[in-house]
Scaffold this motif. Structure first.
Motif, mmCIF file in Angstrom:
data_model
loop_
_atom_site.group_PDB
_atom_site.id
_atom_site.type_symbol
_atom_site.label_atom_id
_atom_site.label_comp_id
_atom_site.label_asym_id
_atom_site.label_seq_id
_atom_site.Cartn_x
_atom_site.Cartn_y
_atom_site.Cartn_z
ATOM 1 N N LEU A 49 0.825 -1.211 0.000
ATOM 2 C CA LEU A 49 0.000 0.000 0.000
ATOM 3 C C LEU A 49 0.860 1.262 0.000
ATOM 4 O O LEU A 49 0.552 2.228 -0.699
ATOM 5 C CB LEU A 49 -0.939 0.021 1.202
ATOM 6 C CG LEU A 49 -2.120 -0.929 1.137
ATOM 7 C CD1 LEU A 49 -2.923 -0.856 2.427
ATOM 8 C CD2 LEU A 49 -3.006 -0.626 -0.049
ATOM 9 N N LEU A 50 1.902 1.265 0.787
ATOM 10 C CA LEU A 50 2.772 2.435 0.842
ATOM 11 C C LEU A 50 3.497 2.634 -0.485
ATOM 12 O O LEU A 50 3.721 3.766 -0.907
ATOM 13 C CB LEU A 50 3.766 2.316 1.993
ATOM 14 C CG LEU A 50 3.149 2.409 3.384
ATOM 15 C CD1 LEU A 50 4.171 2.067 4.450
ATOM 16 C CD2 LEU A 50 2.530 3.765 3.634
ATOM 17 N N ALA A 51 3.835 1.547 -1.173
ATOM 18 C CA ALA A 51 4.494 1.649 -2.473
ATOM 19 C C ALA A 51 3.560 2.247 -3.514
ATOM 20 O O ALA A 51 4.013 2.870 -4.471
ATOM 21 C CB ALA A 51 4.978 0.270 -2.922
ATOM 22 N N GLN A 54 -0.252 6.609 -4.223
ATOM 23 C CA GLN A 54 -1.153 7.429 -5.019
ATOM 24 C C GLN A 54 -2.548 6.824 -5.087
ATOM 25 O O GLN A 54 -3.474 7.463 -5.563
ATOM 26 C CB GLN A 54 -0.620 7.575 -6.457
ATOM 27 C CG GLN A 54 0.791 8.072 -6.554
ATOM 28 C CD GLN A 54 1.836 6.965 -6.418
ATOM 29 O OE1 GLN A 54 1.613 5.919 -5.815
ATOM 30 N NE2 GLN A 54 3.004 7.202 -6.962
ATOM 31 N N GLY A 55 -2.732 5.599 -4.626
ATOM 32 C CA GLY A 55 -4.024 4.920 -4.704
ATOM 33 C C GLY A 55 -5.125 5.605 -3.929
ATOM 34 O O GLY A 55 -6.285 5.513 -4.280
ATOM 35 N N GLY A 56 -4.782 6.315 -2.879
ATOM 36 C CA GLY A 56 -5.765 7.065 -2.123
ATOM 37 C C GLY A 56 -6.666 6.212 -1.252
ATOM 38 O O GLY A 56 -6.510 4.998 -1.149
ATOM 39 N N ARG A 75 -6.140 -1.139 4.909
ATOM 40 C CA ARG A 75 -6.772 -0.189 3.987
ATOM 41 C C ARG A 75 -6.169 1.201 4.152
ATOM 42 O O ARG A 75 -5.802 1.589 5.259
ATOM 43 C CB ARG A 75 -8.265 -0.050 4.289
ATOM 44 C CG ARG A 75 -9.086 -1.225 3.922
ATOM 45 C CD ARG A 75 -10.582 -0.948 4.174
ATOM 46 N NE ARG A 75 -11.375 -2.096 3.813
ATOM 47 C CZ ARG A 75 -11.655 -3.113 4.623
ATOM 48 N NH1 ARG A 75 -11.207 -3.106 5.859
ATOM 49 N NH2 ARG A 75 -12.378 -4.123 4.201
ATOM 50 N N VAL A 76 -6.119 1.928 3.043
ATOM 51 C CA VAL A 76 -5.784 3.345 3.126
ATOM 52 C C VAL A 76 -7.059 4.047 3.564
ATOM 53 O O VAL A 76 -8.058 4.051 2.851
ATOM 54 C CB VAL A 76 -5.291 3.899 1.775
ATOM 55 C CG1 VAL A 76 -5.017 5.396 1.888
ATOM 56 C CG2 VAL A 76 -4.042 3.155 1.313
ATOM 57 N N GLY A 77 -7.036 4.588 4.769
ATOM 58 C CA GLY A 77 -8.216 5.226 5.332
ATOM 59 C C GLY A 77 -8.358 6.683 4.942
ATOM 60 O O GLY A 77 -9.416 7.264 5.093
ATOM 61 N N GLY A 78 -7.287 7.275 4.442
ATOM 62 C CA GLY A 78 -7.324 8.674 4.051
ATOM 63 C C GLY A 78 -5.940 9.276 4.103
ATOM 64 O O GLY A 78 -4.943 8.578 4.257
ATOM 65 N N LYS A 79 -5.905 10.580 3.942
ATOM 66 C CA LYS A 79 -4.645 11.313 3.962
ATOM 67 C C LYS A 79 -4.746 12.484 4.929
ATOM 68 O O LYS A 79 -5.821 13.034 5.136
ATOM 69 C CB LYS A 79 -4.328 11.860 2.568
ATOM 70 C CG LYS A 79 -3.848 10.843 1.585
ATOM 71 C CD LYS A 79 -3.409 11.536 0.310
ATOM 72 C CE LYS A 79 -2.324 10.721 -0.343
ATOM 73 N NZ LYS A 79 -1.746 11.425 -1.478
ATOM 74 N N GLU A 80 -3.617 12.825 5.513
ATOM 75 C CA GLU A 80 -3.457 14.052 6.294
ATOM 76 C C GLU A 80 -2.220 14.727 5.741
ATOM 77 O O GLU A 80 -1.102 14.319 6.044
ATOM 78 C CB GLU A 80 -3.288 13.745 7.783
ATOM 79 C CG GLU A 80 -4.547 13.327 8.479
ATOM 80 C CD GLU A 80 -4.353 13.149 9.982
ATOM 81 O OE1 GLU A 80 -3.257 13.452 10.509
ATOM 82 O OE2 GLU A 80 -5.310 12.685 10.625
ATOM 83 N N LEU A 84 -0.235 9.169 4.975
ATOM 84 C CA LEU A 84 -1.302 8.202 4.731
ATOM 85 C C LEU A 84 -1.762 7.595 6.045
ATOM 86 O O LEU A 84 -0.948 7.270 6.910
ATOM 87 C CB LEU A 84 -0.809 7.066 3.829
ATOM 88 C CG LEU A 84 -0.583 7.375 2.365
ATOM 89 C CD1 LEU A 84 -0.086 6.128 1.642
ATOM 90 C CD2 LEU A 84 -1.834 7.899 1.713
ATOM 91 N N LEU A 85 -3.070 7.425 6.180
ATOM 92 C CA LEU A 85 -3.652 6.751 7.335
ATOM 93 C C LEU A 85 -3.985 5.326 6.910
ATOM 94 O O LEU A 85 -4.787 5.118 6.003
ATOM 95 C CB LEU A 85 -4.919 7.476 7.786
ATOM 96 C CG LEU A 85 -4.738 8.944 8.152
ATOM 97 C CD1 LEU A 85 -6.086 9.594 8.425
ATOM 98 C CD2 LEU A 85 -3.815 9.088 9.338
ATOM 99 N N LEU A 86 -3.340 4.366 7.533
ATOM 100 C CA LEU A 86 -3.584 2.955 7.227
ATOM 101 C C LEU A 86 -4.400 2.334 8.349
ATOM 102 O O LEU A 86 -4.067 2.467 9.519
ATOM 103 C CB LEU A 86 -2.271 2.193 7.056
ATOM 104 C CG LEU A 86 -1.371 2.650 5.906
ATOM 105 C CD1 LEU A 86 -0.166 1.722 5.790
ATOM 106 C CD2 LEU A 86 -2.121 2.723 4.598
ATOM 107 N N GLN A 87 -5.467 1.648 7.969
ATOM 108 C CA GLN A 87 -6.346 0.986 8.928
ATOM 109 C C GLN A 87 -6.126 -0.518 8.840
ATOM 110 O O GLN A 87 -6.283 -1.103 7.774
ATOM 111 C CB GLN A 87 -7.803 1.320 8.625
ATOM 112 C CG GLN A 87 -8.103 2.792 8.744
ATOM 113 C CD GLN A 87 -9.493 3.148 8.277
ATOM 114 O OE1 GLN A 87 -10.068 2.505 7.418
ATOM 115 N NE2 GLN A 87 -10.036 4.208 8.853
#
Length: 116
Positions: A49-51, A54-56, A75-80, A84-87
């Motif tokens: 996911l981190l790689a 850009q997936g958002g 999951r990518v939960g969003g951006k700040e 990236l916020l990963l859940q």
């Protein structure tokens, strides 16, 4: 600190229900019920996911460990900002109650670092 070390700590502490800061790694692993192999597989899902940062929001990576029966999804939960916020949501073998947490990773010199 390299991304693999950060991700290992995040994967392990991500699946505890209480703050992990005061607990040594061995205690966190023992309480989570996850095996070291589980956390390595989780780390691989997180790295994918981190790689693809850009997936958002909504982008996800599933993981499973047939040896232990544990499985889950990151999951990518969003951006700040640029972060990236990963859940994380993980299930131990024969458990219907997921262990969950959200972690924030921010870019730093080509790596992703766990942030507060």
């Amino acid at each position: 600190m390299r991304i693999s070390g950060i991700l290992a700590a995040a994967a392990v502490s991500a699946l505890t229900l209480s703050p992990a800061a005061a607990n040594p790694l061995s205690r966190i692993l023992a309480k989570s019920g996850l095996t070291p192999q589980d956390t390595n597989i989780m780390r691989q899902a997180e790295q994918s996911l981190l790689a693809e940062a850009q997936g958002g929001a909504g982008k996800q990576a599933k993981w499973t460990n047939p040896d232990s029966g544990a499985h889950g999804v990151v999951r990518v939960g969003g951006k700040e900002g640029d972060c990236l916020l990963l859940q994380h949501q993980a299930y131990l073998k024969d458990s219907s109650d997921p262990k969950q947490v959200q972690r924030k990773f921010c870019p730093s010199g080509g790596d992703w670092l766990l942030s507060n």
